[in-house]
Design a protein around this motif. Structure first.
Motif, PDB file in Angstrom:
ATOM      1  N   UNK A  73      -3.860  15.568 -13.383  1.00 19.51           N
ATOM      2  CA  UNK A  73      -4.691  14.367 -13.254  1.00 19.51           C
ATOM      3  C   UNK A  73      -6.169  14.672 -13.463  1.00 19.51           C
ATOM      4  N   UNK A  74      -6.665  15.736 -12.861  1.00 18.21           N
ATOM      5  CA  UNK A  74      -8.094  16.052 -13.007  1.00 18.21           C
ATOM      6  C   UNK A  74      -8.448  16.427 -14.439  1.00 18.21           C
ATOM      7  N   UNK A  75      -7.528  17.058 -15.123  1.00 14.50           N
ATOM      8  CA  UNK A  75      -7.796  17.367 -16.536  1.00 14.50           C
ATOM      9  C   UNK A  75      -8.000  16.076 -17.327  1.00 14.50           C
ATOM     10  N   UNK A  76      -7.149  15.083 -17.075  1.00 14.02           N
ATOM     11  CA  UNK A  76      -7.281  13.804 -17.775  1.00 14.02           C
ATOM     12  C   UNK A  76      -8.576  13.103 -17.392  1.00 14.02           C
ATOM     13  N   UNK A  77      -8.905  13.099 -16.106  1.00 15.11           N
ATOM     14  CA  UNK A  77     -10.143  12.464 -15.659  1.00 15.11           C
ATOM     15  C   UNK A  77     -11.362  13.116 -16.301  1.00 15.11           C
ATOM     16  N   UNK A  81     -14.232  11.549 -19.074  1.00 16.13           N
ATOM     17  CA  UNK A  81     -15.580  11.444 -18.532  1.00 16.13           C
ATOM     18  C   UNK A  81     -15.682  10.910 -17.121  1.00 16.13           C
ATOM     19  N   UNK A  82     -14.603  11.025 -16.337  1.00 18.43           N
ATOM     20  CA  UNK A  82     -14.615  10.488 -14.979  1.00 18.43           C
ATOM     21  C   UNK A  82     -14.601  11.569 -13.906  1.00 18.43           C
ATOM     22  N   UNK A  83     -14.638  12.834 -14.299  1.00 18.35           N
ATOM     23  CA  UNK A  83     -14.687  13.947 -13.353  1.00 18.35           C
ATOM     24  C   UNK A  83     -15.630  15.012 -13.879  1.00 18.35           C
ATOM     25  N   UNK A  84     -16.272  15.721 -12.975  1.00 15.05           N
ATOM     26  CA  UNK A  84     -17.290  16.701 -13.364  1.00 15.05           C
ATOM     27  C   UNK A  84     -16.713  17.999 -13.888  1.00 15.05           C
ATOM     28  N   UNK A  85     -15.426  18.267 -13.613  1.00 10.47           N
ATOM     29  CA  UNK A  85     -14.799  19.506 -14.065  1.00 10.47           C
ATOM     30  C   UNK A  85     -13.300  19.283 -14.237  1.00 10.47           C
ATOM     31  N   UNK A  86     -12.629  20.108 -15.023  1.00  8.10           N
ATOM     32  CA  UNK A  86     -11.224  19.865 -15.352  1.00  8.10           C
ATOM     33  C   UNK A  86     -10.223  20.350 -14.317  1.00  8.10           C
ATOM     34  N   UNK A  87     -10.656  21.124 -13.337  1.00  9.17           N
ATOM     35  CA  UNK A  87      -9.734  21.617 -12.315  1.00  9.17           C
ATOM     36  C   UNK A  87     -10.327  21.423 -10.927  1.00  9.17           C
ATOM     37  N   UNK A  88      -9.453  21.283  -9.953  1.00 14.69           N
ATOM     38  CA  UNK A  88      -9.882  21.096  -8.570  1.00 14.69           C
ATOM     39  C   UNK A  88      -9.013  21.957  -7.670  1.00 14.69           C
ATOM     40  N   UNK A  89      -9.616  22.911  -6.989  1.00 20.02           N
ATOM     41  CA  UNK A  89      -8.836  23.865  -6.205  1.00 20.02           C
ATOM     42  C   UNK A  89      -9.109  23.811  -4.705  1.00 20.02           C
ATOM     43  N   UNK A  90     -10.249  23.228  -4.294  1.00 23.06           N
ATOM     44  CA  UNK A  90     -10.578  23.182  -2.871  1.00 23.06           C
ATOM     45  C   UNK A  90     -11.599  22.079  -2.608  1.00 23.06           C
ATOM     46  N   UNK A 190       7.860  13.421 -20.035  1.00 26.41           N
ATOM     47  CA  UNK A 190       7.938  11.978 -19.798  1.00 26.41           C
ATOM     48  C   UNK A 190       6.542  11.380 -19.703  1.00 26.41           C
ATOM     49  N   UNK A 191       5.611  12.171 -19.135  1.00 21.45           N
ATOM     50  CA  UNK A 191       4.206  11.774 -19.090  1.00 21.45           C
ATOM     51  C   UNK A 191       3.380  12.874 -19.734  1.00 21.45           C
ATOM     52  N   UNK A 192       2.673  12.536 -20.789  1.00 22.26           N
ATOM     53  CA  UNK A 192       1.815  13.493 -21.490  1.00 22.26           C
ATOM     54  C   UNK A 192       0.358  13.203 -21.161  1.00 22.26           C
ATOM     55  N   UNK A 193      -0.505  14.159 -21.500  1.00 22.81           N
ATOM     56  CA  UNK A 193      -1.933  13.938 -21.314  1.00 22.81           C
ATOM     57  C   UNK A 193      -2.406  12.713 -22.097  1.00 22.81           C
ATOM     58  N   UNK A 194      -1.915  12.558 -23.299  1.00 24.36           N
ATOM     59  CA  UNK A 194      -2.327  11.411 -24.111  1.00 24.36           C
ATOM     60  C   UNK A 194      -1.931  10.094 -23.448  1.00 24.36           C
ATOM     61  N   UNK A 195      -0.711  10.042 -22.915  1.00 25.90           N
ATOM     62  CA  UNK A 195      -0.260   8.825 -22.244  1.00 25.90           C
ATOM     63  C   UNK A 195      -1.119   8.514 -21.025  1.00 25.90           C
ATOM     64  N   UNK A 196      -1.396   9.539 -20.225  1.00 26.38           N
ATOM     65  CA  UNK A 196      -2.200   9.348 -19.016  1.00 26.38           C
ATOM     66  C   UNK A 196      -3.620   8.935 -19.361  1.00 26.38           C
ATOM     67  N   UNK A 197      -4.223   9.615 -20.310  1.00 26.43           N
ATOM     68  CA  UNK A 197      -5.592   9.290 -20.681  1.00 26.43           C
ATOM     69  C   UNK A 197      -5.710   7.894 -21.277  1.00 26.43           C
TER      70      UNK A 197
END
Length: 207
Positions: A73-77, A81-90, A190-197
């Motif tokens: 999800x964070x990668x798609x966000x 342009x809706x998240x400051x970075x592509x990964x979230x760990x903490x 079933x759900x790809x990055x393209x579909x989610x984005x």
């Protein structure tokens, strides 16, 4: 909200997991409490999931953080342009969301990632209040059929059927359906990055 103990089964599970831990996280201190929403309260888009993952948000204390679903999800966000970075760990990794907030209808990690309808209904007041406190909310993106059934009664009388890409107006808000970002859906394609984005862009564009 983080002190809630209304659902005995969920309380036992979230706290047991926080003590027993997963081997990969054995040195970490688990959150082990209900998980609050994440993102600005003045966001125009709300993303609603299912429930915290036992070793994801139940460990980190932040929605969709520290597990494969969150990574997807964070990668798609980030890409839209809706998240400051592509990964979230903490909770303290510097992640910021832009124009979007995330929440779940059930705030505690459930066994086998399967909350019951009663647990969903017991927890609904938290999501209802969160929605009421978002003054600029214009659209809601719901991940999965369980979340769809939880959210619609809080918005209005309309009951459109869930489906990926479904768009409807409920209680004056634009509501978008999207397959959940669980590994069961993303690993199988079933759900790809393209579909989610694509759904994210539509939901953000309607805000």
């Amino acid at each position: 909200m983080t002190a809630c103990r209304a659902c005995p089964r969920l309380v036992v599970w979230r706290e047991t997991v926080a003590v027993e831990k997963r081997a990969a996280f054995r040195t970490e201190t688990y959150w082990g409490k209900p998980v609050p929403g994440f993102g600005p309260m003045d966001a125009s888009l709300l993303i609603v999931g299912l429930a915290p993952a036992a070793h994801g948000a139940n460990r980190t204390g932040r929605m969709f953080t520290g597990d494969p679903s969150g990574d997807f999800l964070y990668r798609a966000l980030y890409e839209v342009g809706m998240a400051s970075q592509p990964t979230s760990v903490s909770r303290d990794d510097g992640m910021e969301l832009y124009g979007v907030r995330m929440a779940s209808p059930v705030r505690c990690a459930p066994p086998e990632n399967k909350p019951t309808p009663l647990e969903r209904d017991t927890c609904s007041s938290f999501l209802r209040e969160e929605i009421s406190l978002m003054p600029r909310l214009r659209s809601v993106m719901v991940l999965g059929a369980f979340g769809w059934k939880a959210v619609l009664p809080l918005l209005g009388p309309e009951r459109p059927k869930f489906g990926h890409g479904v768009e409807a107006v409920v209680g004056g808000l634009r509501v978008f359906g999207c397959y959940h970002v669980s590994p069961h859906n993303t690993y199988t394609g079933r759900l790809t990055q393209e579909m989610l984005q694509n759904v994210l862009k539509r939901a953000a564009g309607s805000a």
